[in-house]
Design an enzyme around this catalytic site. Structure first.
Site, mmCIF file in Angstrom:
data_model
loop_
_atom_site.group_PDB
_atom_site.id
_atom_site.type_symbol
_atom_site.label_atom_id
_atom_site.label_comp_id
_atom_site.label_asym_id
_atom_site.label_seq_id
_atom_site.Cartn_x
_atom_site.Cartn_y
_atom_site.Cartn_z
ATOM 1 N N CYS A 2 39.033 45.416 52.934
ATOM 2 C CA CYS A 2 38.481 45.727 51.617
ATOM 3 C C CYS A 2 39.406 46.733 50.953
ATOM 4 C CB CYS A 2 37.063 46.298 51.754
ATOM 5 S SG CYS A 2 36.329 46.787 50.181
ATOM 6 N N GLU A 118 38.395 40.141 47.186
ATOM 7 C CA GLU A 118 39.181 39.682 48.323
ATOM 8 C C GLU A 118 40.035 38.516 47.873
ATOM 9 O OE1 GLU A 118 41.012 40.375 50.993
ATOM 10 O OE2 GLU A 118 39.154 41.311 51.706
#
Length: 359
Positions: A2, A118
């Site tokens: 992340c 992402e």
């Protein structure tokens, strides 16, 4: 992993998102907080932590704006901080690495965001996706924080977000995901220092959704509402996502078909080899016939010595009778008949009987 997130929450909403709304909240450096649709390592980010030495009854909570990207306290004061080196920490190894192990007892914190980004890696490019809860509620991540002092005496507070293996529905996008604390129980357990075994797990609930967004979010300077605007995908990319969801089923079918094909091909090969067998040579054929003849002769019963003796006496007696008894031709045939028989032979040479017969 992340490395980018959206945090446009108001400061007062962050503790509520972490279920910390039943006690006093102390603010630290919150004047540095700037809500953004595109937050990355090195930027200021509000976290929720327990106040040093406070009880675990919910009181003594601090809303602290820190830098994203952990700088361990034992880092040399003369070093330049690198916020991209430890902006994530693998939950599988936090109990082993010195940078994180010492922080687990008393340096846990919570990070609240509306969503995170992402990238899906393809052959020629990367496509970013925005991941969020379906109902729009904030996501709460498990995190660790530390403080470091540089050579000028300035104290810097930094944090890292813990990651774990991707959930079964998230694997098509990436092999890692942040540790999401999905309810009040897990949030309390993490912040109060409980064991991590049951907390640092992939989030498997179906309310986590995603959609594609513009590749422009790769630049931190791009931080407006356009960051979370859904963009259409090409047909090829949509098909690749659909195919991934049924990959295991297709692989099993292909393996089954391949095994059947190999079996059929083996049977066909054996049949062709039998049909194409070369004929045997003449010597082999004769040898085979000789062997068969030998087998047939071996099946004929062989008489005993007693049977041989009896048969020999009977043949001697029959030959004696034949020598003493006149033959049938000598009894029934007259001289005239004999002449006719001689004449009817196939010999054309004149005989005495034919000469005297003319006269």
């Amino acid at each position: 992993m992340c490395g980018r997130a959206r945090c446009t929450l108001r400061a007062d909403d962050i503790p509520r998102a972490c279920h910390r709304n039943d006690g006093p909240i102390r603010h630290v450096n919150m004047d540095r907080y700037r809500p953004s649709y595109n937050v990355g390592p090195g930027m200021n980010f509000p976290v929720v932590r327990r106040d040093d030495g406070s009880n675990t009854d919910g009181a003594g909570i601090v809303l602290h704006c820190m830098k994203w990207g952990l700088i361990p306290s034992f880092t040399k004061k003369s070093d330049k901080p690198d916020f991209f080196k430890m902006f994530n920490a693998r939950s599988e190894s936090v109990c082993e690495k010195a940078s994180f192990r010492r922080l687990l007892p008393k340096s846990r914190c919570l990070v609240a965001v509306e969503g995170f980004y992402e990238w899906k890696k393809d052959v020629s490019k990367k496509q970013p996706y925005y991941i969020h809860f379906k109902d729009g509620r904030p996501l709460v991540f498990a995190a660790l924080y530390d403080s470091w002092e540089n050579s000028e005496g300035e104290k810097l507070h930094t944090f890292t977000i813990l990651t774990t293996s991707a959930s079964s529905t998230f694997q098509w996008l990436h092999d890692r995901m942040p540790v999401i604390l999905g309810d009040k129980g897990s949030i309390d357990a993490w912040l109060n220092g409980s064991k991590t075994d049951m907390l640092l797990k992939p989030y498997e609930n179906p309310d986590l959704v995603w959609y594609p967004v513009t590749p422009a979010i790769g630049k931190l300077s791009f931080e407006g509402p356009e960051c979370v605007k859904e963009v259409p995908l090409k047909t090829q990319e949509k098909n690749s996502i659909s195919k991934f969801l049924s990959t295991r089923k297709v692989e099993k079918e292909q393996e089954s078909n391949m095994e059947q094909s190999v079996c059929d091909e083996s049977v066909k090969t054996n049949l062709l080899n039998n049909l194409k067998e070369e004929p045997r040579s003449t010597d082999d054929t004769l040898a085979s016939l000789t062997d068969k003849d030998h087998d047939l002769k071996s099946n004929v019963p062989v008489p005993s010595l007693g049977d041989v003796g009896k048969g020999q006496v009977k043949r001697d007696y029959d030959e004696l009778l034949a020598d003493t008894k006149p033959s049938k031709d000598e009894i029934e045939t007259s001289p005239a008949r004999k002449k006719g028989n001689i004449k009817g032979g196939g010999d054309k040479q004149p005989t005495l009987f034919s000469y005297f017969g003319k006269k």
